[in-house]
Write a protein that holds these residues in place. Structure first.
Motif, PDB file in Angstrom:
ATOM      1  N   GLY A 145       0.818  -1.209   0.000  1.00 45.21           N
ATOM      2  CA  GLY A 145       0.000   0.000   0.000  1.00 45.21           C
ATOM      3  C   GLY A 145       0.851   1.257   0.000  1.00 45.21           C
ATOM      4  O   GLY A 145       2.089   1.192  -0.007  1.00 45.21           O
ATOM      5  N   THR A 157      -4.973   3.848   0.081  1.00 43.46           N
ATOM      6  CA  THR A 157      -4.534   2.711  -0.732  1.00 43.46           C
ATOM      7  C   THR A 157      -5.714   2.079  -1.461  1.00 43.46           C
ATOM      8  O   THR A 157      -5.623   1.755  -2.648  1.00 43.46           O
ATOM      9  CB  THR A 157      -3.833   1.648   0.153  1.00 43.46           C
ATOM     10  N   ASP A 180      -3.709  -7.504  -1.045  1.00 41.77           N
ATOM     11  CA  ASP A 180      -3.071  -6.432  -0.270  1.00 41.77           C
ATOM     12  C   ASP A 180      -3.440  -6.398   1.207  1.00 41.77           C
ATOM     13  O   ASP A 180      -2.721  -5.815   2.006  1.00 41.77           O
ATOM     14  CB  ASP A 180      -3.524  -5.119  -0.880  1.00 41.77           C
ATOM     15  N   MET A 182      -5.809  -4.680   2.702  1.00 40.84           N
ATOM     16  CA  MET A 182      -6.364  -3.432   3.243  1.00 40.84           C
ATOM     17  C   MET A 182      -7.824  -3.703   3.643  1.00 40.84           C
ATOM     18  O   MET A 182      -8.508  -4.512   2.999  1.00 40.84           O
ATOM     19  CB  MET A 182      -6.333  -2.308   2.190  1.00 40.84           C
ATOM     20  N   ARG A 185     -11.430  -3.174   1.025  1.00 44.78           N
ATOM     21  CA  ARG A 185     -11.125  -3.033  -0.410  1.00 44.78           C
ATOM     22  C   ARG A 185     -12.043  -3.855  -1.285  1.00 44.78           C
ATOM     23  O   ARG A 185     -12.346  -3.430  -2.413  1.00 44.78           O
ATOM     24  CB  ARG A 185      -9.632  -3.291  -0.686  1.00 44.78           C
TER      25      ARG A 185
END
Ligand code: PBG
Length: 341
Positions: A145, A157, A180, A182, A185
């Motif tokens: 990110g 991000t 990722d 996050m 997302r």
């Protein structure tokens, strides 16, 4: 008097009426009562793509794995497709000069990954193309990110990941696979895809991704190990946690994930099983680079039979409840199946 294990009722037939070895006595019988199977079509082959033409570079820590230029990749995918491997996960090797703090090359519609998707869709329109969504191949710090004052920014991000997903979908990706970790997302990517008409582009969420040492060889392969500053523990999961995995999966399903993944694979079979048992959604596992490297290293020393160890480990994923498995050994396994036909 002999005591029986508690879970077996008193009246249940037992030895000598029951002989478990009876069904193991013949090959045809063993085959007939086999509970789980791995077909090449259950496998996803992760591949590394590099700039240039007609070139391949071996990955030292992953014997048998190569970084391929797009033209060479097409040849490999063609051969894999002939062996009934039908889906591929693409990972770019981004040259150092294209890496930046913000990983903006990830958003270039003419980047390596988008060109690879387009070439595959032109050459082999029937194969499944799965693309990685995360910034680590593109950032100078090797994190997935955006980073500010040493902190990986979440919401900022996610905005970038949405754009990254969109350019991959526009290039022709069938499945977007955010790796990722996050928060939030999946939902935002789903909305972005839908708002742009990509309602049929699926999402395979790396829902349960642990901060694992088993990713080491992959980071060599994509050239991010030298650049990675620190570790990924503020976004990837603690390997000590199991209940948390179910919360991660629940959130991603609610946000619209079509399929969920657990990663790494073999050391986390307990997690795969509880995810599948709990949610009954298409569940995938990633037999990661370090797992593959272990098999190869032991085989190179003559300590393990690579083909047998690979086949047994893939079966273990199926037994735990996996629908599909990402494995660097996918093509090796398919070849083995072909040979034994
Ligand atoms: C990064 C990413 C990683 C892998 C897939 N996507 C490594 C990481 O999180 O550092 C690992 C795959 C493997 O080890 O085979 N977004």
């Amino acid at each position: 008097m002999q005591t029986k294990p508690k879970n077996i009722p008193e009246e249940a037939p037992a030895y000598p009426q029951v002989r478990m070895r009876r069904l193991r006595a013949k090959t045809w019988l063993r085959d007939m009562v086999q509970e789980h199977h791995v077909r090449p079509a259950d496998l996803i082959w992760p591949v590394f793509i590099t700039e240039g033409t007609n070139a391949s570079e071996p990955v030292a820590s992953m014997p048998g794995v190569e970084r391929l230029t797009i033209d060479r990749l097409l040849e490999s995918l063609n051969r894999a497709n002939d062996l009934e491997i039908k889906a591929f996960a693409l990972f770019p090797v981004v040259p150092a000069e294209k890496k930046t703090m913000d990983g903006r090359e990830a958003l270039n519609p003419g980047n390596l990954i988008c060109r690879a998707i387009q070439a595959i869709k032109k050459e082999l329109p029937e194969v499944g193309v799965i693309t990685d969504v995360a910034l680590d191949p593109y950032t100078t710090h090797g994190h997935d990110g955006l980073i500010h004052d040493g902190k990986i920014l979440n919401d900022e991000t996610v905005e970038v990941l949405c754009e990254q997903s969109l350019i991959q979908a526009q290039a022709g990706a069938d499945v977007i696979a955010p790796s990722d970790m996050m928060d939030g997302r999946v939902g935002q990517i789903r909305s972005t895809l839908d708002a742009n008409g990509f309602t049929d582009t699926a999402i395979l969420s790396y829902a349960v991704k642990y901060a694992s040492c088993f990713y080491g060889p992959f980071r060599d392969a994509v050239g991010s190990s030298g650049v990675l500053k620190g570790d990924k523990k503020t976004y990837q999961m603690n390997p000590a946690n199991a209940a948390e995995a179910l919360r991660e999966v629940a959130l991603d399903i609610n946000e619209g994930a079509d399929m969920v993944m657990v990663k790494p694979g073999l050391p986390y079979l307990d997690i795969i099983k509880s995810v599948k048992d709990t949610f009954k959604v298409p569940t995938f596992a990633y037999q990661v680079s370090g797992e593959y490297a272990m098999l190869r290293a032991a085989a190179a020393n003559g300590w393990l039979d690579y083909d047998a160890a690979l086949a047994e480990s893939l079966l273990a994923f199926k037994r735990a409840g996996c629908d599909g498995i990402l494995s660097y050994g996918a093509v090796d396994y398919a070849r083995l199946i072909q040979k034994n036909k």
